[in-house]
Write an enzyme that holds these catalytic residues in place. Sequence first.
Site, PDB file in Angstrom:
ATOM      1  N   ARG A 287       0.798  -1.229   0.000  1.00  0.00           N
ATOM      2  CA  ARG A 287       0.000   0.000   0.000  1.00  0.00           C
ATOM      3  C   ARG A 287       0.826   1.272   0.000  1.00  0.00           C
ATOM      4  O   ARG A 287       0.341   2.322  -0.412  1.00  0.00           O
ATOM      5  CB  ARG A 287      -1.007  -0.040   1.134  1.00  0.00           C
ATOM      6  CG  ARG A 287      -2.057  -1.115   0.889  1.00  0.00           C
ATOM      7  CD  ARG A 287      -3.059  -1.220   2.027  1.00  0.00           C
ATOM      8  NE  ARG A 287      -3.936  -2.348   1.796  1.00  0.00           N
ATOM      9  CZ  ARG A 287      -3.742  -3.557   2.299  1.00  0.00           C
ATOM     10  NH1 ARG A 287      -2.704  -3.803   3.075  1.00  0.00           N
ATOM     11  NH2 ARG A 287      -4.589  -4.530   2.048  1.00  0.00           N
TER      12      ARG A 287
ATOM     13  N   GLU B 107       4.861 -13.308  13.522  1.00  0.00           N
ATOM     14  CA  GLU B 107       4.234 -14.231  14.471  1.00  0.00           C
ATOM     15  C   GLU B 107       4.658 -15.673  14.209  1.00  0.00           C
ATOM     16  O   GLU B 107       4.880 -16.440  15.139  1.00  0.00           O
ATOM     17  CB  GLU B 107       2.712 -14.094  14.359  1.00  0.00           C
ATOM     18  CG  GLU B 107       1.968 -14.839  15.428  1.00  0.00           C
ATOM     19  CD  GLU B 107       0.471 -14.593  15.353  1.00  0.00           C
ATOM     20  OE1 GLU B 107      -0.243 -15.260  16.106  1.00  0.00           O
ATOM     21  OE2 GLU B 107       0.031 -13.758  14.549  1.00  0.00           O
TER      22      GLU B 107
END
Length: 184
Positions: A69, A106
Amino acid sequence: MVRSLEELKSDVEANLLTFPDFPKPGILFRDIFPLVANSALFNELCLAIAAHIRNLGAKVDVVAGLEARGFLFGPTIAHALNIPFVPIRKKGKLPGEVVQSSYEKEYGTDTVEIQVGAIKAGANVFIVDDLLATGGTMNAAIQLIQKAGGHVTEAFVVVELTELKGRAVLPESANVYSLVHYDC
């Protein structure tokens, strides 16, 4: 006359959508695409960011955008300033020799890259992205710019998820500007 970032803030916020439980349960997804679809507001925001850069007090030589983005904002801002845009891509997306920086996620690590020579030694670089969450990607981008010999003048994000404390993982010297803040 282009409005300032502060003057645009409420209009930007009104053009962001929130989707609960996307991409997985418990996540509130902040969607910037309605903002991008509002071409007049998006253009005004990019021009306001360019004006903000002009007022930083340091000459900016390059705008760098984070995949994906940041690629929406970066070229428009760089064009308004008549300076180069450099994409910061995920590993394996750029041809030729690259500079890399890895960060923990993660479930493992990820790597971002820029092409060697895209940022000249001593260049002042303005980083732009849509969102600051846990800070891992932005931290890797800052390290990447430094490895390439550049200096980060500012890391700009449209949205910051303050509850996730992304700023805490960034270098103390990181100059971070976020327009809209959400607790999550």
